[in-house]
Design a protein around this motif. Structure first.
Motif, mmCIF file in Angstrom:
data_model
loop_
_atom_site.group_PDB
_atom_site.id
_atom_site.type_symbol
_atom_site.label_atom_id
_atom_site.label_comp_id
_atom_site.label_asym_id
_atom_site.label_seq_id
_atom_site.Cartn_x
_atom_site.Cartn_y
_atom_site.Cartn_z
ATOM 1 N N UNK A 1 0.742 -1.201 -0.063
ATOM 2 C CA UNK A 1 0.031 0.047 -0.043
ATOM 3 C C UNK A 1 0.813 1.263 -0.048
ATOM 4 N N UNK A 2 1.948 1.212 0.695
ATOM 5 C CA UNK A 2 2.798 2.383 0.824
ATOM 6 C C UNK A 2 3.426 2.552 -0.583
ATOM 7 N N UNK A 3 4.058 1.555 -1.100
ATOM 8 C CA UNK A 3 4.497 1.581 -2.446
ATOM 9 C C UNK A 3 3.470 2.222 -3.560
ATOM 10 N N UNK A 4 2.152 1.618 -3.408
ATOM 11 C CA UNK A 4 1.058 2.114 -4.258
ATOM 12 C C UNK A 4 1.020 3.603 -4.024
ATOM 13 N N UNK A 5 0.920 4.182 -2.775
ATOM 14 C CA UNK A 5 0.684 5.546 -2.499
ATOM 15 C C UNK A 5 1.963 6.319 -2.935
ATOM 16 N N UNK A 6 3.095 5.914 -2.871
ATOM 17 C CA UNK A 6 4.294 6.427 -3.595
ATOM 18 C C UNK A 6 4.079 6.547 -5.000
ATOM 19 N N UNK A 7 3.640 5.620 -5.729
ATOM 20 C CA UNK A 7 3.268 5.308 -7.033
ATOM 21 C C UNK A 7 2.224 6.695 -7.460
ATOM 22 N N UNK A 8 1.258 6.897 -6.808
ATOM 23 C CA UNK A 8 0.265 7.565 -6.828
ATOM 24 C C UNK A 8 0.727 9.162 -6.543
ATOM 25 N N UNK A 9 1.895 9.370 -6.064
ATOM 26 C CA UNK A 9 2.507 10.773 -5.723
ATOM 27 C C UNK A 9 1.562 11.098 -4.482
ATOM 28 N N UNK A 10 1.128 10.285 -3.536
ATOM 29 C CA UNK A 10 0.401 10.590 -2.447
ATOM 30 C C UNK A 10 1.619 10.958 -1.154
#
Length: 137
Positions: A19-28
């Protein structure tokens, strides 16, 4: 500035690393580097994750939450959007209260079968119409 690696961030927030990697991918959120293969974050990530969690608990989509952050990374929440979401939540509350009231009625209905209860029949018709409308979208 203290840094935290993704494993510890995951442990402290309860969010899976994926989830953290996904948030980073989304620039969150954004990492500030790496320690071996692990991403490193600075302490401000906790505030961003808290804002994301608050947005998610209020039923904001990730796209809407992305708009909470300015290009410089600071929080910039549109107050009109907050009013709109509050109105949507009020509508959801009203709908859920109606469903609750209907369920309580059916639970206490003196009819021998729930299917003989006029109010239950009405609830089923309404649910079927909503389902049909949603399927057409």
């Amino acid at each position: 500035m203290k840094t935290i690696d993704i494993a510890e961030l995951s442990h402290r927030t309860g969010l899976p690393a994926s989830t953290l990697r996904y948030y980073e991918e989304r620039s969150l959120i954004s990492s500030i580097g790496r320690k071996g293969l692990r991403r490193l974050f600075d302490a401000t990530v906790f505030q961003r994750l808290a804002l994301i969690a608050l947005g998610r608990s209020a039923s904001f989509s990730l796209s809407e939450i992305e708009a909470f952050f300015s290009s410089d990374g600071s929080a910039s929440i549109d107050r009109k959007l907050l009013h709109k979401k509050a109105a949507e939540i009020d509508h959801q509350i009203q709908m859920l209260q109606q469903v609750r009231d209907g369920l309580l009625h059916v639970a206490e209905c003196p009819e021998p079968s729930h299917l003989e209860c006029p109010r239950f029949q009405k609830m089923m018709r309404i649910a079927a119409k909503k389902q049909a409308r949603a399927a057409r979208r």
